[in-house]
Motif scaffolding. Structure first.
Motif: not given
Length: 195
Positions: A141, A145-146, A148-149, A152, A157, A160-163
């Motif tokens: 995850k 996330e890193r 895709r967006r 961090f 941050d 918030e971005r990594v559940s």
């Protein structure tokens, strides 16, 4: 207070945060009142545990940042010896976790960048997997996330971005404590040992 919080900055000097001061030397020292004053400290950049021999009448207290590099002006430190966690005084042991937390807070981006820059160690092991509580699913995850967006920006941050990633600062602090307390940890990610 760490060096970065106080604004003092000699980029070439190595600093350590004082964990305990023993004005009359170690407790087991037979020369108790003639012994040189010592302090235990934690390196700010490398998390090395140190025993410092202090100059006579050094004005040093728990939480102070002192210069420990041999090439810089060490105005209160005569000598520096690396020690293990088991060598620390009880007071120093009690202070370590607080000082680790303060160092992380003072340079948050450095530790957020660990999440941003972590790479595979072997085909089966990733640097992120060295962190407590991060298994394959959570690692994937973070990596997704890193990718895709982008990187961090803060611990907030990250959370918030990594559940599923709760308290990323505490995860780093726990890993640092594991590395400090266990000399047999195979991969030292944060604690740098000289020698």
């Amino acid at each position: 207070m760490t060096r970065s919080e106080s604004g003092d900055a000699d980029a070439t000097a190595e600093y350590a945060i004082v964990l305990d001061v023993l004005r009359h030397g170690r407790q087991g020292d037979n020369r108790r009142f003639d012994a040189e004053p010592i302090a235990y400290a934690l390196g700010e950049s490398n998390f090395r545990l140190l025993e410092l021999t202090l100059v006579e009448d050094a004005d040093v207290s728990i939480g102070d940042s002192v210069v420990v590099s041999p090439t810089a002006d060490r105005n209160v430190v005569e000598s520096v010896v690396e020690v293990s966690y088991g060598d620390l005084s009880n007071t120093a042991t009690a202070e370590v976790e607080y000082v680790v937390s303060d160092i992380i807070d003072a340079d948050e981006q450095r530790f957020v960048d660990f999440y941003n820059d972590a790479q595979p160690i072997t085909l089966r092991l990733h640097q992120l997997n060295l962190l407590p509580g991060i298994g394959k699913k959570l690692r994937d995850k973070i990596l997704e996330e890193r990718k895709r967006r982008g990187p961090f920006e803060s611990f907030e941050d990250l959370e918030e971005r990594v559940s599923g990633l709760h308290h990323p600062k505490d995860v780093i602090a726990e890993r640092i404590m594991d590395e400090l307390q266990d000399n047999d940890v195979k991969y030292k990610t944060f604690v740098r040992i000289d020698g």
